[in-house]
Enzyme design. Structure first.
Site, mmCIF file in Angstrom:
data_model
loop_
_atom_site.group_PDB
_atom_site.id
_atom_site.type_symbol
_atom_site.label_atom_id
_atom_site.label_comp_id
_atom_site.label_asym_id
_atom_site.label_seq_id
_atom_site.Cartn_x
_atom_site.Cartn_y
_atom_site.Cartn_z
ATOM 1 N N HIS A 309 31.629 48.431 35.301
ATOM 2 C CA HIS A 309 31.485 49.082 36.603
ATOM 3 C C HIS A 309 30.014 49.368 36.866
ATOM 4 C CE1 HIS A 309 32.235 51.810 39.985
ATOM 5 N NE2 HIS A 309 33.391 51.167 40.072
ATOM 6 N N ARG A 318 41.522 55.944 37.491
ATOM 7 C CA ARG A 318 42.509 55.226 38.314
ATOM 8 C C ARG A 318 43.241 54.194 37.448
ATOM 9 N NH1 ARG A 318 38.609 53.122 42.859
ATOM 10 N NH2 ARG A 318 37.513 52.543 40.940
HETATM 11 N N1 HAX Z 1 32.433 40.775 31.275
HETATM 12 C C1 HAX Z 1 31.331 40.074 30.924
HETATM 13 N N2 HAX Z 1 30.078 40.425 31.295
HETATM 14 C C2 HAX Z 1 29.944 41.559 31.980
HETATM 15 C C3 HAX Z 1 31.040 42.375 32.334
HETATM 16 C C4 HAX Z 1 32.331 41.928 31.968
HETATM 17 N N3 HAX Z 1 33.435 42.578 32.320
HETATM 18 N N4 HAX Z 1 30.580 43.457 33.009
HETATM 19 C C5 HAX Z 1 29.238 43.320 33.085
HETATM 20 N N5 HAX Z 1 28.838 42.175 32.474
HETATM 21 C C6 HAX Z 1 27.501 41.597 32.422
HETATM 22 C C7 HAX Z 1 27.011 41.373 33.847
HETATM 23 O O1 HAX Z 1 27.529 40.127 34.353
HETATM 24 C C8 HAX Z 1 25.520 41.369 33.674
HETATM 25 O O2 HAX Z 1 25.132 40.106 33.123
HETATM 26 P P1 HAX Z 1 23.798 39.353 33.666
HETATM 27 O O3 HAX Z 1 22.697 40.337 33.488
HETATM 28 O O4 HAX Z 1 23.711 38.159 32.783
HETATM 29 O O5 HAX Z 1 24.067 39.046 35.109
HETATM 30 C C9 HAX Z 1 25.331 42.424 32.597
HETATM 31 O O6 HAX Z 1 26.585 42.538 31.913
HETATM 32 C C10 HAX Z 1 24.903 43.778 33.091
HETATM 33 O O7 HAX Z 1 25.866 44.229 34.021
HETATM 34 P P2 HAX Z 1 26.109 45.793 34.264
HETATM 35 O O8 HAX Z 1 24.793 46.408 34.618
HETATM 36 O O9 HAX Z 1 26.858 46.382 33.114
HETATM 37 O O10 HAX Z 1 27.080 45.773 35.497
HETATM 38 P P3 HAX Z 1 26.723 45.578 37.035
HETATM 39 O O11 HAX Z 1 26.502 46.930 37.614
HETATM 40 O O12 HAX Z 1 25.661 44.560 37.246
HETATM 41 O O13 HAX Z 1 28.082 44.949 37.570
HETATM 42 C C11 HAX Z 1 30.419 44.691 37.778
HETATM 43 C C12 HAX Z 1 29.255 45.688 37.645
HETATM 44 C C13 HAX Z 1 31.693 45.453 38.086
HETATM 45 C C14 HAX Z 1 30.138 43.716 38.915
HETATM 46 C C15 HAX Z 1 30.551 43.927 36.431
HETATM 47 O O14 HAX Z 1 30.867 44.823 35.398
HETATM 48 C C16 HAX Z 1 31.587 42.818 36.463
HETATM 49 O O15 HAX Z 1 31.277 41.701 36.924
HETATM 50 N N6 HAX Z 1 32.854 43.099 36.020
HETATM 51 C C17 HAX Z 1 33.923 42.140 36.102
HETATM 52 C C18 HAX Z 1 34.419 42.031 37.530
HETATM 53 C C19 HAX Z 1 35.155 43.303 37.971
HETATM 54 O O16 HAX Z 1 35.980 43.832 37.278
HETATM 55 N N7 HAX Z 1 34.846 43.795 39.202
HETATM 56 C C20 HAX Z 1 35.529 44.933 39.796
HETATM 57 C C21 HAX Z 1 34.729 46.205 39.761
HETATM 58 C C22 HAX Z 1 35.462 47.366 40.385
HETATM 59 C C23 HAX Z 1 35.383 47.275 41.870
HETATM 60 O O17 HAX Z 1 34.350 47.423 42.488
HETATM 61 N N8 HAX Z 1 36.472 47.009 42.492
HETATM 62 O O18 HAX Z 1 36.430 46.867 43.833
#
Ligand code: HAX
Length: 426
Positions: A309, A318
């Site tokens: 997140h 949630r």
């Molecule tokens: N699996 C693998 N890698 C992940 C990851 C996961 N679940 N979560 C984060 N990372 C990676 C990111 O891709 C990023 O890699 P790069 O630097 O190579 O791009 C790195 O870890 C740092 O990310 P972060 O700072 O921890 O997280 P962000 O704030 O950039 O992104 C996200 C948050 C939710 C987009 C991210 O955790 C993610 O892509 N999760 C999977 C998709 C997901 O579940 N999205 C729903 C989120 C909830 C929501 O908003 N719902 O509407």
């Protein structure tokens, strides 16, 4: 006038005075700073927005008007909308008045269906929902009143009207899209006297002999309703609304952002991933099999959907609420079992990857398996459910912003050349 209108009319003068007072007294105090990494990194953590409907402390999760979301899990979404707008839960009479009001507004204009019917049959349900909302813009009371020359202090009133119309109509609209897009037969009319979320479930037309699908709909609509103002959908709706575009424009725009795979679309991707796991292992896999499969996903350069997140640093409360619902209603369901097992395995794996700031499940990790359990197998529709709920948050934020007279949003951007020059002088 409705009781919600009267309640807002009673509290808005004090709210305006408080905000204007804070701004006047502390306007020059610094509450946040911006590093180069933040400017390039999606503005993460910069405090540049005010949102009074809800907050998301990284170590606590969603708090709506001071109440942690887990304490609201047994409430109705209509109660949450009242709470979001006013800061208080409604009385029994307030709730009944709001429910009657919504019931009286729920007719979707016929031209909306004609537009949706003209769209390609394989359109994404989110594209259909956002189009339907935008087409309904013709009904905007705010735009009509603005064109007539309304006073700024009154902006919140037609915004509330638009919001109530939109909230009342979005569930029949969304249910109609489900039936149209997935060949489920004729639209089902709303049932008089049923609460908003249960009525949405009824209009979807899925069998519900135990009444638990209606309970899931109520829970789903409460849990997704709001998540402060910096996330893509809320921020987009807020930004568009700040130009005094009406609620239809603002909500449609916000939900277009929710349709992104890193945001609301993650719930469809989550279930896809879980089903892929179950298919590969012919049912719920062992923890060791799951560990290996998750590792393969990560090695393939993909994210584990439903985990991580931008703000939270704990298991999303949630997720906990959905997990508990599953444990009560369908503990032996193979998809639910895998979701529960993923929760045991994946955080430990993600914790080993240094760049990942949050290894814990977010709201999307468990919602899909419950919908699937009740027979909603068309997972490209899942983000529509999220959208129906989030419309309450987007609308309440818009009403509140209009009430205190928030100005048009306009942060400043600079080119990379400017950044390089600037840092030399620091
Ligand atoms: N699996 C693998 N890698 C992940 C990851 C996961 N679940 N979560 C984060 N990372 C990676 C990111 O891709 C990023 O890699 P790069 O630097 O190579 O791009 C790195 O870890 C740092 O990310 P972060 O700072 O921890 O997280 P962000 O704030 O950039 O992104 C996200 C948050 C939710 C987009 C991210 O955790 C993610 O892509 N999760 C999977 C998709 C997901 O579940 N999205 C729903 C989120 C909830 C929501 O908003 N719902 O509407």
């Amino acid at each position: 006038m409705s009781r919600l209108h009267d309640k807002l009319a009673a509290i808005i003068p004090a709210m305006r005075e408080e905000i204007q007072g804070v701004n006047k007294e502390f306007g020059d105090k610094v509450i946040s700073q911006v590093t180069v990494a933040q400017a390039y990194g999606g503005m993460r953590g910069i405090i540049g927005l005010i949102c009074d409907t809800s907050e998301v402390p990284p170590d606590k999760g969603l708090i709506i008007r001071g109440i942690p979301v887990k304490e609201l899990a047994n409430r109705l979404p209509e109660e949450i909308f009242w709470l979001l707008c006013t800061g208080e839960l409604p009385s029994k009479e307030d709730l009944a008045d709001l429910q009657m009001d919504l019931e009286s507004r729920c007719e979707v204009p016929d031209y909306v269906w004609k537009v949706l019917e003209a769209m390609p049959k394989d359109s994404h349900p989110m594209a259909m929902l956002d189009t339907g909302i935008l087409v309904m813009e013709r009904e905007s009371v705010f735009r009509k009143r603005y064109d007539e020359g309304m006073k700024k202090a009154e902006y919140w009133m037609p915004t509330l009207e638009d919001s109530l119309n939109l909230i009342a109509r979005i569930s029949p609209l969304a249910a109609g899209i489900y039936r149209m897009r997935f060949g489920k037969g004729a639209r089902i009319a709303p049932k008089k006297g049923l609460d908003w979320a249960a009525n949405y479930g009824h209009m979807l037309g899925l069998p519900d002999p135990t009444g638990e699908f209606a309970n899931l709909m109520r829970l789903y609509m409460v849990l997704h309703s709001d998540h402060e103002s910096g996330n893509v959908s809320a921020h987009t709706a807020h930004c568009v609304g700040s130009a005094l575009s009406d609620a239809y424009y603002a909500v449609s725009a916000g939900l277009n952002g929710l349709a992104g795979p890193l945001h609301g679309l993650a719930n469809q991707e989550c279930l896809d991933w879980v089903l892929m796991v179950n298919k590969k292992f012919n049912g719920a896999p062992s923890e060791e099999q799951l560990r290996q499969f998750a590792q393969e996903t990560l090695d393939g350069g993909k994210v584990i959907p439903g985990y991580g997140h931008a703000v939270l640093r704990i298991t999303d409360p949630r997720f906990d609420a959905f997990h508990a619902f599953g444990a009560r209603v369908c503990p032996d369901d193979a998809t639910y079992k895998t979701v529960a097992r993923v929760y045991k395995v994946v955080p430990e794996l993600l914790k080993q990857i240094q760049k990942i700031k949050d290894p814990w499940p977010n709201v999307d990790a468990a919602s899909g398996c419950l919908l699937y359990h009740f027979g909603m197998t068309e997972f490209s529709y899942y983000t529509v459910l999220f959208s129906v709920s989030r419309t309450m948050g987007l609308c309440s934020q818009l009403v509140v912003s209009r009430a205190w007279g928030e100005p048009i949003e306009r942060p400043k951007s600079q080119p990379t050349k400017w950044v390089k020059e600037k840092v030399k002088s620091l």
